[in-house]
Write a protein that holds these residues in place. Structure first.
Motif, mmCIF file in Angstrom:
data_model
loop_
_atom_site.group_PDB
_atom_site.id
_atom_site.type_symbol
_atom_site.label_atom_id
_atom_site.label_comp_id
_atom_site.label_asym_id
_atom_site.label_seq_id
_atom_site.Cartn_x
_atom_site.Cartn_y
_atom_site.Cartn_z
ATOM 1 N N PRO A 1 0.806 -1.236 0.000
ATOM 2 C CA PRO A 1 0.000 0.000 0.000
ATOM 3 C C PRO A 1 0.834 1.280 0.000
ATOM 4 N N ALA A 2 2.096 1.213 0.442
ATOM 5 C CA ALA A 2 2.898 2.428 0.610
ATOM 6 C C ALA A 2 3.017 3.249 -0.673
ATOM 7 N N PRO A 3 3.437 2.670 -1.815
ATOM 8 C CA PRO A 3 3.545 3.493 -3.028
ATOM 9 C C PRO A 3 2.195 4.017 -3.521
ATOM 10 N N ILE A 4 1.124 3.267 -3.268
ATOM 11 C CA ILE A 4 -0.208 3.738 -3.682
ATOM 12 C C ILE A 4 -0.577 4.990 -2.893
ATOM 13 N N ILE A 5 -0.365 4.940 -1.584
ATOM 14 C CA ILE A 5 -0.696 6.085 -0.721
ATOM 15 C C ILE A 5 0.144 7.302 -1.101
ATOM 16 N N VAL A 6 1.443 7.084 -1.310
ATOM 17 C CA VAL A 6 2.331 8.200 -1.658
ATOM 18 C C VAL A 6 1.942 8.789 -3.013
ATOM 19 N N ALA A 7 1.621 7.939 -3.973
ATOM 20 C CA ALA A 7 1.220 8.428 -5.300
ATOM 21 C C ALA A 7 -0.069 9.249 -5.218
ATOM 22 N N LEU A 8 -1.022 8.782 -4.407
ATOM 23 C CA LEU A 8 -2.264 9.530 -4.251
ATOM 24 C C LEU A 8 -2.024 10.876 -3.574
ATOM 25 N N LEU A 9 -1.122 10.905 -2.599
ATOM 26 C CA LEU A 9 -0.805 12.165 -1.922
ATOM 27 C C LEU A 9 -0.104 13.136 -2.867
ATOM 28 N N LEU A 10 0.867 12.609 -3.628
ATOM 29 C CA LEU A 10 1.594 13.474 -4.560
ATOM 30 C C LEU A 10 0.682 13.980 -5.672
ATOM 31 N N ASN A 11 -0.314 13.190 -6.024
ATOM 32 C CA ASN A 11 -1.248 13.605 -7.067
ATOM 33 C C ASN A 11 -2.079 14.810 -6.639
ATOM 34 N N GLU A 12 -2.234 15.000 -5.345
ATOM 35 C CA GLU A 12 -3.008 16.133 -4.834
ATOM 36 C C GLU A 12 -2.164 17.388 -4.640
ATOM 37 N N VAL A 13 -0.840 17.235 -4.754
ATOM 38 C CA VAL A 13 0.059 18.384 -4.567
ATOM 39 C C VAL A 13 0.040 19.235 -5.829
ATOM 40 N N ARG A 14 -0.109 20.536 -5.657
ATOM 41 C CA ARG A 14 -0.169 21.453 -6.802
ATOM 42 C C ARG A 14 1.132 22.221 -6.998
ATOM 43 N N ALA A 15 1.973 22.266 -5.985
ATOM 44 C CA ALA A 15 3.272 22.957 -6.098
ATOM 45 C C ALA A 15 4.248 22.041 -6.841
ATOM 46 N N ARG A 16 4.540 22.347 -8.093
ATOM 47 C CA ARG A 16 5.351 21.451 -8.922
ATOM 48 C C ARG A 16 6.764 21.271 -8.393
ATOM 49 N N LEU A 17 7.378 22.345 -7.913
ATOM 50 C CA LEU A 17 8.748 22.246 -7.418
ATOM 51 C C LEU A 17 8.812 21.312 -6.212
ATOM 52 N N PHE A 18 7.895 21.481 -5.277
ATOM 53 C CA PHE A 18 7.857 20.617 -4.098
ATOM 54 C C PHE A 18 7.585 19.169 -4.505
ATOM 55 N N LYS A 19 6.679 18.980 -5.443
ATOM 56 C CA LYS A 19 6.315 17.636 -5.903
ATOM 57 C C LYS A 19 7.506 16.931 -6.539
ATOM 58 N N ARG A 20 8.221 17.640 -7.406
ATOM 59 C CA ARG A 20 9.385 17.040 -8.068
ATOM 60 C C ARG A 20 10.499 16.760 -7.078
ATOM 61 N N THR A 21 10.679 17.648 -6.109
ATOM 62 C CA THR A 21 11.723 17.445 -5.100
ATOM 63 C C THR A 21 11.442 16.194 -4.273
ATOM 64 N N VAL A 22 10.193 16.032 -3.852
ATOM 65 C CA VAL A 22 9.818 14.853 -3.070
ATOM 66 C C VAL A 22 9.992 13.586 -3.896
ATOM 67 N N GLN A 23 9.582 13.630 -5.150
ATOM 68 C CA GLN A 23 9.731 12.462 -6.013
ATOM 69 C C GLN A 23 11.197 12.065 -6.155
ATOM 70 N N THR A 24 12.058 13.042 -6.370
ATOM 71 C CA THR A 24 13.486 12.756 -6.531
ATOM 72 C C THR A 24 14.066 12.151 -5.267
ATOM 73 N N VAL A 25 13.712 12.702 -4.119
ATOM 74 C CA VAL A 25 14.262 12.227 -2.842
ATOM 75 C C VAL A 25 13.837 10.788 -2.565
ATOM 76 N N ILE A 26 12.583 10.475 -2.795
ATOM 77 C CA ILE A 26 12.116 9.121 -2.469
ATOM 78 C C ILE A 26 12.529 8.098 -3.535
ATOM 79 N N LEU B 1 15.614 8.053 -4.927
ATOM 80 C CA LEU B 1 17.055 7.837 -4.853
ATOM 81 C C LEU B 1 17.476 6.499 -4.242
ATOM 82 N N PRO B 2 16.880 6.056 -3.124
ATOM 83 C CA PRO B 2 17.340 4.779 -2.532
ATOM 84 C C PRO B 2 17.260 3.584 -3.477
ATOM 85 N N HIS B 3 16.364 3.628 -4.448
ATOM 86 C CA HIS B 3 16.231 2.509 -5.385
ATOM 87 C C HIS B 3 17.520 2.276 -6.166
ATOM 88 N N PHE B 4 18.272 3.330 -6.431
ATOM 89 C CA PHE B 4 19.480 3.231 -7.251
ATOM 90 C C PHE B 4 20.719 2.900 -6.425
#
Length: 324
Positions: free
Chosen positions: A112-137, A139-142
């Motif tokens: 459920p974790a990625p589903i919840i995070v994706a739904l939360l990010l989908n509601e974010v309207r600030a593009r810079l904040f949204k992209r920053t959060v996406q990049t940070v989360i 990174l550990p995959h690589f």
């Protein structure tokens, strides 16, 4: 048979080869028209043929008394002897139990974790904040588990770990996250979620991006709140993606994460962390009992296949397309 019926039957027989030729010609034309797409697909097909399908021949080792000097073809047949030996061993059932428990924990808390995070990010309207959060989360995959293992040891060590130093600063007792059987499985699940949930959100973000905005506009006109739009528009339209990923996860329930556990576990936590893959590694490569290791691997693959078929069948009963 009358003469007219016989002539009609002969005409049908004569038409079949011509029809097959035309169908074959159309197929070749279709392939040629899409030749660049097939060319792009070729590396993936070659990869799976070489590294996934060709090695399937090695499964016959599970039914032989394999000898390196004799090879697979020259080794003597053993039938189901190795499977009978495995099923009589308490250690085998322990690693099966550990694999299922860890996989179920990862499914319950990690799916459920990625589903919840994706739904939360989908509601974010600030593009810079949204992209920053996406990049940070993401990174550990690589980062490989070898590096992450060192990071986790530095964070969770009972001696000089950052987390335990904080606990001791508040007067608490250090917790053996990496050495205590009580906490080790939780550490595995938490570290897996930390590493992979950001990357898995990409799938759900892509599914969310495909939802027509007109549906949200119509919902707003009808007076739907954000929560109602989430429940009645967003989730139903990504339901098929969620079920598809769930089927694939259920099909890999016997895969508990070899690389992660191999890096983090040690003999002190074998009773709760030794899974099928690490067991196969030890008895196959370390002890040289290749036939036993092949029997374990074949048993695991059969269970995964059965679970995949069952999950796909349940998805079809729920009205979804499934994976086939």
């Amino acid at each position: 048979m009358s003469t007219a019926n016989r002539d009609l039957a002969l005409k049908k027989i004569e038409l079949v080869p011509g029809k097959r030729v035309r169908q074959k010609s159309k197929l070749l034309q279709y392939i040629w028209f899409n030749r660049y797409l097939y060319l792009m697909l070729a590396p993936a097909v070659i990869y799976y043929l070489i590294f996934h399908y060709a090695p399937m021949y090695g499964a016959v080792v599970a039914f032989k008394d394999f000898s390196i000097t004799k090879g697979i073809l020259g080794s003597d047949w053993a039938g189901f002897k190795h499977f009978e030996y495995l099923f009589s061993q308490d250690k085998f059932w322990q690693v099966i139990q550990n694999t299922i428990i860890i996989s179920v924990y990862r499914l319950i808390f990690g799916f459920p974790a990625p589903i919840i995070v994706a739904l939360l990010l989908n509601e974010v309207r600030a593009r810079l904040f949204k992209r920053t959060v996406q990049t940070v989360i993401y990174l550990p995959h690589f980062i490989s588990w070898v590096i992450l293992g060192g990071i986790l040891i530095n964070l969770l060590s009972t001696d000089n770990g950052v987390i335990n130093n904080i606990i001791k600063a508040f007067g608490g007792t250090p917790i053996g996250f990496m050495s205590d059987e009580t906490y080790f499985r939780g550490t595995l699940v938490f570290s897996m979620i930390w590493k992979e949930f950001g990357w898995n959100t990409i799938i759900y973000m892509a599914a969310l991006a495909g939802i027509p905005p007109q549906l949200y506009e119509a919902a707003v006109i009808d007076g739907a709140s954000r929560w109602q739009r989430l429940l009645h528009v967003t989730i139903p339209l990504i339901r098929s993606t969620i079920i598809l990923i769930l089927i694939l996860r259920l099909g890999g329930i016997m895969e508990a994460g070899f690389e992660q556990i191999f890096v983090l576990y040690h003999p002190g936590v074998y009773s709760v962390a030794d899974i099928i893959d690490t067991y196969v590694y030890r008895i196959g490569l370390t002890e040289g009992r290749f036939s036993i290791a092949a029997a374990v691997g074949l048993f695991k693959s059969a269970i995964n296949f059965a679970l995949l078929v069952l999950a796909n069948r349940l998805a079809r009963l729920m009205g979804e397309q499934g994976v086939y």
